[in-house]
Design a protein around this motif. Structure first.
Motif, PDB file in Angstrom:
ATOM      1  N   ASN A 176     -15.716  -6.632  -6.780  1.00  0.00           N
ATOM      2  CA  ASN A 176     -15.544  -7.040  -8.180  1.00  0.00           C
ATOM      3  C   ASN A 176     -16.757  -7.836  -8.662  1.00  0.00           C
ATOM      4  OD1 ASN A 176     -12.868  -6.132  -9.254  1.00  0.00           O
ATOM      5  ND2 ASN A 176     -12.084  -7.200  -7.461  1.00  0.00           N
ATOM      6  N   GLY A 181     -15.582  -6.761   0.763  1.00  0.00           N
ATOM      7  CA  GLY A 181     -14.176  -6.686   0.375  1.00  0.00           C
ATOM      8  C   GLY A 181     -14.027  -6.591  -1.125  1.00  0.00           C
ATOM      9  N   GLY A 182     -12.787  -6.791  -1.577  1.00  0.00           N
ATOM     10  CA  GLY A 182     -12.470  -6.641  -2.992  1.00  0.00           C
ATOM     11  C   GLY A 182     -13.152  -7.689  -3.867  1.00  0.00           C
ATOM     12  N   ASN A 183     -13.170  -8.930  -3.409  1.00  0.00           N
ATOM     13  CA  ASN A 183     -13.844  -9.944  -4.213  1.00  0.00           C
ATOM     14  C   ASN A 183     -15.312  -9.575  -4.433  1.00  0.00           C
ATOM     15  OD1 ASN A 183     -11.595 -11.632  -4.459  1.00  0.00           O
ATOM     16  ND2 ASN A 183     -12.828 -13.457  -4.143  1.00  0.00           N
ATOM     17  N   VAL A 236      -2.180  -7.714  -7.561  1.00  0.00           N
ATOM     18  CA  VAL A 236      -1.975  -8.284  -6.242  1.00  0.00           C
ATOM     19  C   VAL A 236      -0.554  -8.857  -6.100  1.00  0.00           C
ATOM     20  CG1 VAL A 236      -2.969 -10.534  -6.872  1.00  0.00           C
ATOM     21  CG2 VAL A 236      -3.042  -9.785  -4.508  1.00  0.00           C
ATOM     22  N   HIS A 267      -6.245 -11.015 -10.208  1.00  0.00           N
ATOM     23  CA  HIS A 267      -6.568 -11.730  -8.968  1.00  0.00           C
ATOM     24  C   HIS A 267      -7.594 -12.846  -9.255  1.00  0.00           C
ATOM     25  CE1 HIS A 267      -8.443 -12.205  -4.976  1.00  0.00           C
ATOM     26  NE2 HIS A 267      -7.352 -11.680  -4.476  1.00  0.00           N
ATOM     27  N   GLY A 270      -3.203  -1.893 -10.062  1.00  0.00           N
ATOM     28  CA  GLY A 270      -2.396  -2.337  -8.921  1.00  0.00           C
ATOM     29  C   GLY A 270      -2.589  -3.834  -8.735  1.00  0.00           C
ATOM     30  N   TRP A 328     -10.344 -13.493  -8.164  1.00  0.00           N
ATOM     31  CA  TRP A 328     -11.782 -13.184  -8.121  1.00  0.00           C
ATOM     32  C   TRP A 328     -12.423 -13.435  -9.477  1.00  0.00           C
ATOM     33  CZ3 TRP A 328     -14.369  -9.954 -11.347  1.00  0.00           C
ATOM     34  CH2 TRP A 328     -13.629  -9.012 -12.059  1.00  0.00           C
ATOM     35  N   HIS A 352     -10.577  -1.545   3.160  1.00  0.00           N
ATOM     36  CA  HIS A 352      -9.812  -2.266   4.193  1.00  0.00           C
ATOM     37  C   HIS A 352      -8.378  -2.534   3.751  1.00  0.00           C
ATOM     38  CE1 HIS A 352     -11.602  -6.488   2.902  1.00  0.00           C
ATOM     39  NE2 HIS A 352     -10.501  -6.248   2.229  1.00  0.00           N
ATOM     40  N   LYS A 353      -7.978  -2.016   2.583  1.00  0.00           N
ATOM     41  CA  LYS A 353      -6.551  -2.020   2.237  1.00  0.00           C
ATOM     42  C   LYS A 353      -6.011  -0.598   2.459  1.00  0.00           C
ATOM     43  CE  LYS A 353      -6.668  -6.136  -0.617  1.00  0.00           C
ATOM     44  NZ  LYS A 353      -6.827  -6.666  -1.991  1.00  0.00           N
ATOM     45  N   ASP A 374     -10.160  -3.189 -11.677  1.00  0.00           N
ATOM     46  CA  ASP A 374      -9.977  -3.775 -10.347  1.00  0.00           C
ATOM     47  C   ASP A 374      -8.918  -2.953  -9.615  1.00  0.00           C
ATOM     48  OD1 ASP A 374      -9.553  -5.154  -8.055  1.00  0.00           O
ATOM     49  OD2 ASP A 374      -8.729  -6.961  -9.000  1.00  0.00           O
ATOM     50  N   ILE A 392      -1.902  -8.230   1.186  1.00  0.00           N
ATOM     51  CA  ILE A 392      -2.262  -6.800   1.174  1.00  0.00           C
ATOM     52  C   ILE A 392      -3.300  -6.633   2.265  1.00  0.00           C
ATOM     53  CG2 ILE A 392      -2.983  -4.809  -0.174  1.00  0.00           C
ATOM     54  CD1 ILE A 392      -2.432  -6.357  -2.715  1.00  0.00           C
ATOM     55  N   ALA A 414      -8.824  -2.824  -6.246  1.00  0.00           N
ATOM     56  CA  ALA A 414      -8.976  -3.239  -4.844  1.00  0.00           C
ATOM     57  C   ALA A 414      -7.756  -2.819  -4.026  1.00  0.00           C
ATOM     58  CB  ALA A 414      -9.193  -4.748  -4.754  1.00  0.00           C
ATOM     59  N   TYR A 415      -6.585  -3.075  -4.586  1.00  0.00           N
ATOM     60  CA  TYR A 415      -5.375  -2.665  -3.877  1.00  0.00           C
ATOM     61  C   TYR A 415      -4.979  -1.231  -4.245  1.00  0.00           C
ATOM     62  CZ  TYR A 415      -0.242  -2.137  -3.609  1.00  0.00           C
ATOM     63  OH  TYR A 415       1.030  -1.660  -3.425  1.00  0.00           O
ATOM     64  N   ASP A 473     -10.936  -1.328  -2.163  1.00  0.00           N
ATOM     65  CA  ASP A 473     -10.941  -1.963  -0.847  1.00  0.00           C
ATOM     66  C   ASP A 473     -10.551  -0.961   0.231  1.00  0.00           C
ATOM     67  OD1 ASP A 473     -11.796  -4.518  -0.342  1.00  0.00           O
ATOM     68  OD2 ASP A 473      -9.904  -5.490  -0.872  1.00  0.00           O
TER      69      ASP A 473
END
Ligand SMILES: *Cc1c(COP(=O)(O)O)cnc(C)c1O
Length: 501
Positions: free
Chosen positions: A157, A152-154, A252, A195, A250, A197, A308-309, A277, A93, A279-280, A306
């Motif tokens: 979270n 980022g997502g990690n 991963v 995920h 959503g 994380w 950046h996604k 979560d 992703i 992130a996506y 995220d």
């Protein structure tokens, strides 16, 4: 030492030289962006070949002219990278980066504010604050929410996890640590599709991965909420201390959205922290046709996203949102005596170092803030819906391809595999298909025509295409199943030949 009155530092560039270098670099980048569709997605070169190209040499002892350095670095990167901005990049992703974000990063680095403290970054702090609040508004999250941008997502979270740990550990975990008897039994709940994380968080923040209760999923890979309730109640009866439930907005692997509203109810009834979560997937909550499946997201105690996604920001940009902004300050704030930043001009000032783990902080917000204004909510809704519609189109094209077997299609992730027509039905079939598709994934990735990653679905190795790419068109998704079938046949033939030989 050089004479300080005439100092000319070797790193400095006179403004006119900077201007000329910058113009020619921007020209090179524009040419590169124009040639993407004709380039391979990646070269598939071996690490040793890339290392050779970078060159084995010791640390330079003296300097070199910057124009040649920038020209060579640009060529090196353009010719030897994996291009996640390529229209036929469908891996993981990782999004295609917005051009305005590229320029924003240059601008941000030029002013170089340190967004840890208000007095070091007055405008940048206000821009980050507005960016966080726009992100919350975009997904319909609690007005008055707080948050912070992270890498980022990690990290997003993690920040939410630490806020939850501080709020629900039942002891002053920041002072007493997790060795206190009450906090040794802390338990967190997450579906099997969560995920990794969550493992890193349980590990890094002292609970240990045994504290994670893995909740099974239903046929569509969403958390089984009845199983969640049973597990929480059994743990509570046994004297454990349930603390946090993670709902994935959503996943991963396949883009599955957990029943967030039901998870919220379970958490409310028991006083647990509800973390989503997203992130996506969470930005898809801005799309009217998708909103229903994200019901409950707005009520989460915290949400990780995220940019950046699905906001197509260049790496890195994650965002942690919390319903109560004080939850972050409670979890992270320290007041070093050498910081006197609490108010500026008699008004209270926001110091981001108190709201997250970082001290000095870069200006990540600018690229997100400018992109949100360049296209507005409407622009994002259109791009995200187009990604989802193209994924459905890809899935239908894969269904129509005789030697492709399809699995799932959720949000902007489709999963499928190559299954040759002449394969028998015997007990070895599944093991063989896994081996074949794993080899096929490698061959596709190295080939450079199109890039897909993989997912394990029910023990089956699936190819996985994910579209968070505003450069992907209908033609790109129509051609993918044909590429997969063709390279699948080649892989199958090669495997059969190997077995015979
Ligand atoms: C991508 C992703 C993460 C991790 O985010 P990074 O930006 O890679 O750190 C976490 N959870 C989900 C659901 C994701 O899709």
């Amino acid at each position: 030492m050089t004479d300080p009155s005439s100092r000319r530092a070797p790193l400095d560039l006179p403004p006119n030289e900077f201007r000329a270098l910058g113009h020619s670099l921007v020209d090179r980048i524009a040419d590169f962006l124009a040639t993407w569709p004709e380039r391979p997605v990646t070269t598939g070169a071996a690490p040793s070949a890339i290392r050779e190209r970078v060159g084995r040499r010791p640390l330079p002892q003296t300097g070199a002219p910057p124009d040649a350095l920038l020209r060579d670095a640009a060529t090196l990167l353009f010719d030897h990278s994996l291009h996640n901005g390529h229209p036929r990049f469908f891996g993981y992703i990782t999004s295609s980066a917005a051009p305005i974000g590229m320029l924003a990063d240059l601008l941000a680095a030029s002013v170089n504010p340190n967004v840890g403290g208000y007095s070091l970054s007055p405008v940048a702090t206000e821009i980050e604050r507005q960016t966080v609040s726009w992100i919350a508004e975009m997904i319909g999250y609690a007005p008055g929410a707080g948050g912070i941008l992270v890498s980022g997502g990690n990290m997003a979270n993690f920040v939410c996890f630490l806020a939850a740990r501080r709020a629900r550990a039942g002891v002053d975990v920041r002072t007493a640590g997790i060795a206190a008897p009450e906090s040794r039994r802390l338990r967190v709940y997450a579906s099997e599709e969560t995920h990794t994380w969550i493992q890193k968080a349980a590990d890094l923040f002292g609970l240990g991965t045994d504290a994670i209760r893995w909740i099974p999923t239903d046929a569509r890979l969403r958390m089984d909420v009845a199983a969640l309730e049973r597990r929480i109640d059994a743990d509570a009866s046994a004297g454990e201390k349930p603390m946090l439930v993670v709902g994935t907005a959503g996943s991963v692997g396949t883009g599955a959205v957990d029943p967030l509203d039901r998870i919220r109810d379970v958490c409310r009834e028991r006083g647990l922290w509800f973390h989503a979560d997203g992130a996506y997937g969470a930005f898809a909550a801005a799309v009217p046709e998708e909103r229903e499946r994200f019901r409950g997201l707005a009520d989460a105690d915290s949400v990780a996203l995220d940019p950046h996604k699905w906001l197509y920001a260049p790496l890195e940009a994650g965002c942690a949102l919390v319903r109560d902004p004080e939850a972050l300050r409670d979890a992270f704030s320290y007041h070093p005596p050498y910081y006197r930043m609490d108010d500026v001009g008699g008004e209270p000032a926001m110091n981001f170092h108190e709201y997250g783990p970082q001290n000095s902080r870069g200006f990540r917000a600018l690229k997100v803030w400018l992109a949100l204004q360049q296209v507005g909510r409407e622009g994002y809704v259109r791009m995200i819906s187009d990604d989802i519609a193209l994924t459905r189109r890809l899935f239908r094209a894969a269904e129509a391809e005789p030697e492709i077997e399809t699995f799932t299609c959720d949000l902007s992730i489709a999963t499928f595999r190559y299954a040759p027509a002449d394969l028998g039905g015997g007990p070895e079939r599944e093991a063989f298909l896994n081996e074949l598709n794993e080899a096929l994934a490698t061959r596709l990735q190295d080939g450079g025509e199109a890039f897909v990653s993989n997912a394990m679905i029910d023990g089956k190795f699936a190819l996985r295409a994910c579209i968070v790419n505003f450069r992907t068109s209908a033609a790109d998704v129509e051609v993918l199943p044909r590429i997969v079938a063709r390279v699948g046949r080649e892989t199958y033939a090669a495997m059969k030949a190997e077995r015979r030989g």
